[in-house]
Motif scaffolding. Sequence first.
Motif, PDB file in Angstrom:
ATOM      1  N   GLU A  40       0.850  -1.191   0.000  1.00 59.33           N
ATOM      2  CA  GLU A  40       0.000   0.000   0.000  1.00 59.33           C
ATOM      3  C   GLU A  40       0.878   1.230   0.000  1.00 59.33           C
ATOM      4  N   ALA A  46      -2.088   2.083   5.021  1.00 58.66           N
ATOM      5  CA  ALA A  46      -1.223   0.984   5.468  1.00 58.66           C
ATOM      6  C   ALA A  46      -1.238   0.878   6.988  1.00 58.66           C
ATOM      7  N   ARG A  62       4.988  -4.205   5.619  1.00 62.42           N
ATOM      8  CA  ARG A  62       4.555  -3.264   4.596  1.00 62.42           C
ATOM      9  C   ARG A  62       5.584  -3.096   3.495  1.00 62.42           C
TER      10      ARG A  62
END
Length: 152
Positions: A40, A46, A62
């Motif tokens: 993201e 995120a 992430r």
Amino acid sequence: MLPTNNAVNGVPSDATMAPNPSPSSAAAALGARPLVLIVEDVDVSASLLCVQFRKLNCIPHRAENGQVAIEKMYLVLMDLHMPVMDGFEATKIIKSSSDCNIPVVALTSDTREVNYRRCTEIGFDECLTKPLKADQIKELLAKYVPGHTSSD
């Protein structure tokens, strides 16, 4: 996998794990915390997703975009003989379900030729004997982790 310690707004960006082949896998059934890669580019989105996954007993990581996600999935060091699902079966799943060609290196103390042949047939990138020495680990990092430099 070899996680980095980078974070964006408190959200780990160490997306260095192999994909989870199936939510019904044996590891999930045994209560292991699933690793979830959140790809993201919007920090707030995120962060919110990471919070939600943590509440669900997952470990979120992430990546800021798809290319980063693929590049961060560097290397799997896989023992061959384990309970529940051995390294042979796990590697078959990784190699058959992954479009990003994650290197998988077999680690074993069983040096029988039959294991080496089976590793080659399944698609392991290398097969090494345990225990690994520091210089072997450095060689693996240099070979499979783009841009990695050793701190010593």
